[in-house]
Design a protein around this motif. Structure first.
Motif, PDB file in Angstrom:
ATOM      1  N   CYS A 192       1.041  -1.144  -0.037  1.00  0.00           N
ATOM      2  CA  CYS A 192       0.106   0.020   0.011  1.00  0.00           C
ATOM      3  C   CYS A 192       0.862   1.344   0.187  1.00  0.00           C
ATOM      4  O   CYS A 192       0.573   2.254  -0.555  1.00  0.00           O
ATOM      5  CB  CYS A 192      -0.727   0.075   1.249  1.00  0.00           C
ATOM      6  N   ASP A 210      -5.565   0.028  -5.724  1.00  0.00           N
ATOM      7  CA  ASP A 210      -6.126  -0.979  -4.825  1.00  0.00           C
ATOM      8  C   ASP A 210      -7.102  -0.187  -3.888  1.00  0.00           C
ATOM      9  O   ASP A 210      -6.643   0.458  -3.006  1.00  0.00           O
ATOM     10  CB  ASP A 210      -4.986  -1.640  -4.057  1.00  0.00           C
ATOM     11  N   SER A 211      -8.205  -0.430  -4.125  1.00  0.00           N
ATOM     12  CA  SER A 211      -9.209   0.331  -3.105  1.00  0.00           C
ATOM     13  C   SER A 211      -9.418  -0.337  -1.554  1.00  0.00           C
ATOM     14  O   SER A 211      -9.391   0.725  -0.921  1.00  0.00           O
ATOM     15  CB  SER A 211     -10.567   0.031  -3.632  1.00  0.00           C
ATOM     16  N   ALA A 212      -8.616  -1.511  -1.447  1.00  0.00           N
ATOM     17  CA  ALA A 212      -8.445  -1.740  -0.087  1.00  0.00           C
ATOM     18  C   ALA A 212      -7.404  -0.828   0.501  1.00  0.00           C
ATOM     19  O   ALA A 212      -7.534  -0.488   1.685  1.00  0.00           O
ATOM     20  CB  ALA A 212      -7.981  -3.188  -0.081  1.00  0.00           C
ATOM     21  N   CYS A 213      -6.192  -0.624  -0.125  1.00  0.00           N
ATOM     22  CA  CYS A 213      -5.258   0.308   0.378  1.00  0.00           C
ATOM     23  C   CYS A 213      -5.791   1.675   0.811  1.00  0.00           C
ATOM     24  O   CYS A 213      -5.525   2.327   1.597  1.00  0.00           O
ATOM     25  CB  CYS A 213      -4.109   0.109  -0.756  1.00  0.00           C
ATOM     26  N   THR A 214      -6.680   2.182  -0.116  1.00  0.00           N
ATOM     27  CA  THR A 214      -7.157   3.429  -0.046  1.00  0.00           C
ATOM     28  C   THR A 214      -8.052   3.500   1.299  1.00  0.00           C
ATOM     29  O   THR A 214      -7.775   4.581   2.143  1.00  0.00           O
ATOM     30  CB  THR A 214      -8.017   3.930  -1.423  1.00  0.00           C
ATOM     31  N   SER A 215      -8.581   2.515   1.411  1.00  0.00           N
ATOM     32  CA  SER A 215      -9.644   2.203   2.656  1.00  0.00           C
ATOM     33  C   SER A 215      -8.993   2.468   4.041  1.00  0.00           C
ATOM     34  O   SER A 215      -9.072   2.992   4.815  1.00  0.00           O
ATOM     35  CB  SER A 215     -10.863   1.416   2.413  1.00  0.00           C
ATOM     36  N   LEU A 216      -7.840   1.458   3.665  1.00  0.00           N
ATOM     37  CA  LEU A 216      -6.892   1.532   4.940  1.00  0.00           C
ATOM     38  C   LEU A 216      -6.180   2.487   5.372  1.00  0.00           C
ATOM     39  O   LEU A 216      -6.185   3.113   6.538  1.00  0.00           O
ATOM     40  CB  LEU A 216      -5.968   0.180   4.820  1.00  0.00           C
ATOM     41  N   SER A 234      -8.692   5.070   7.080  1.00  0.00           N
ATOM     42  CA  SER A 234      -8.933   4.466   8.265  1.00  0.00           C
ATOM     43  C   SER A 234      -7.868   4.960   9.361  1.00  0.00           C
ATOM     44  O   SER A 234      -7.942   5.250  10.348  1.00  0.00           O
ATOM     45  CB  SER A 234      -9.294   2.906   8.266  1.00  0.00           C
ATOM     46  N   GLN A 258     -13.056  -1.088   9.047  1.00  0.00           N
ATOM     47  CA  GLN A 258     -11.931  -1.396   8.359  1.00  0.00           C
ATOM     48  C   GLN A 258     -10.925  -2.320   8.819  1.00  0.00           C
ATOM     49  O   GLN A 258     -10.171  -3.147   8.301  1.00  0.00           O
ATOM     50  CB  GLN A 258     -11.181  -0.170   7.905  1.00  0.00           C
ATOM     51  N   GLU A 259     -10.469  -2.206  10.234  1.00  0.00           N
ATOM     52  CA  GLU A 259      -9.545  -2.609  10.746  1.00  0.00           C
ATOM     53  C   GLU A 259      -9.571  -3.584  12.073  1.00  0.00           C
ATOM     54  O   GLU A 259      -8.697  -4.463  12.331  1.00  0.00           O
ATOM     55  CB  GLU A 259      -8.483  -1.702  11.329  1.00  0.00           C
ATOM     56  N   GLU A 307     -12.082  -6.877  13.325  1.00  0.00           N
ATOM     57  CA  GLU A 307     -13.093  -7.659  12.868  1.00  0.00           C
ATOM     58  C   GLU A 307     -13.708  -8.297  14.328  1.00  0.00           C
ATOM     59  O   GLU A 307     -13.434  -9.333  14.766  1.00  0.00           O
ATOM     60  CB  GLU A 307     -12.889  -8.854  12.163  1.00  0.00           C
TER      61      GLU A 307
END
Length: 301
Positions: free
Chosen positions: A39, A52-58, A61, A226-227, A229
């Motif tokens: 990321c 990478d949308s997951a990297c952007t969301s992370l 966050s 996001q981080e 669970e």
């Protein structure tokens, strides 16, 4: 993100690239520790927000989490200063802060034991310290200094039992406590909501603290999704946001209401003490007893 990438980031890449390359290695290492090396490469080195949308969301966050932790260091300082300057705790519920302190200490211990990222819970420690200070001030200005000292002692004992001696409370019990912490967090708002409704005003309650709490709890829902669970943590933040929304609505509704006055012990005694009448009034209003001699102006011959 596509629009942001095309309209802002891509045109600014010739300017941003030299800045990124000039960053010292410790800064890059810190970013890698937060969002991982892939990321870091996509977002920082390549300046690509859509790869990478997951990297952007992370990254969003992590940024929110760090901002929340930073803001939490001062979120209740205005409330503390307002209490000190007014030397009154009118409109501020001690029960609310005591319950919130208990909830925060449990959540802090649960997060530390489960190894959650500090950016997802770091504010709990800072807010808990400020809550204890507010609780002490509320009790002190209410003339209950002994209760204030007892409150500090109980908090110290709870910190030791939850954080520094894990033999007293095992992991399973800690999970049960975290379930209860969510309920405590919700319950902590109810006395304050009731106090505002009863007084018909917000008194010495700080608007800065209320609205920052509202936005902070909303951001915490996003960072938890996001981080972390863990449904126990998530449900607690959702419930807390709902009641923070009610507090914020009360703050807006009673914005121009006069602050309720807090009765002190000395003023209560003065109010209860009967006002003595003057000796002249007593003597003039008193009637002579039957059979008693009254003064006369008759001269004796």
């Amino acid at each position: 993100m596509d629009v942001l990438q095309k309209s802002v980031v891509t045109p600014l890449q010739p300017v941003l690239k030299p800045i990124v390359e000039a960053l010292p290695q410790p800064v890059h290492d810190a970013i890698i520790s937060l969002i991982s090396a892939p990321c870091h490469k996509a977002l920082v080195l390549d300046l690509n927000l859509v790869e990478d949308s997951a990297c952007t969301s992370l990254a969003i966050s992590k940024a929110l989490g760090i901002a929340i932790v930073g803001a939490s260091a001062v979120v209740k300082v205005p409330q503390i200063l307002k209490l000190i300057n007014s030397r009154s705790s009118a409109g501020v519920s001690f029960a609310s802060y005591a319950l919130e302190t208990a909830s925060l200490l449990i959540t802090l211990s649960y997060s530390v034991r489960n190894g959650f990222p500090f950016s997802t819970f770091g504010e709990t420690a800072l807010i808990a310290i400020q809550d204890v200070a507010i609780g002490v001030l509320v009790l002190t200005f209410a003339g209950r200094s002994v209760a204030a000292a007892t409150f500090v002692a109980i908090v110290a004992a709870a910190v030791y039992a939850l954080l520094f001696d894990q033999n007293l409370i095992d992991g399973q019990t800690m999970a049960y406590l975290q379930t209860g912490a969510g309920a405590l967090g919700v319950a902590s708002k109810l006395p304050q909501i009731y106090a505002i409704w009863k007084e018909g005003g917000t008194g010495q309650l700080s608007a800065f603290a209320v609205f920052n709490y509202l936005f902070g709890s909303l951001s915490r829902i996003f960072t938890t999704l996001q981080e972390v669970e863990d449904k126990l943590i998530l449900y607690g933040f959702i419930a807390g946001f709902s009641l923070n929304l009610i507090l914020a609505a009360q703050m807006v509704y009673y914005w121009n209401s006069p602050a309720p006055k807090q009765k002190t012990a000395s003023s209560a005694k003065i109010a209860e003490k009967p006002v003595p009448t003057s000796s002249f009034a007593q003597s003039s209003s008193a009637s002579p007893r039957p059979g008693s001699k009254t003064p006369t102006t008759r001269r004796r011959g």
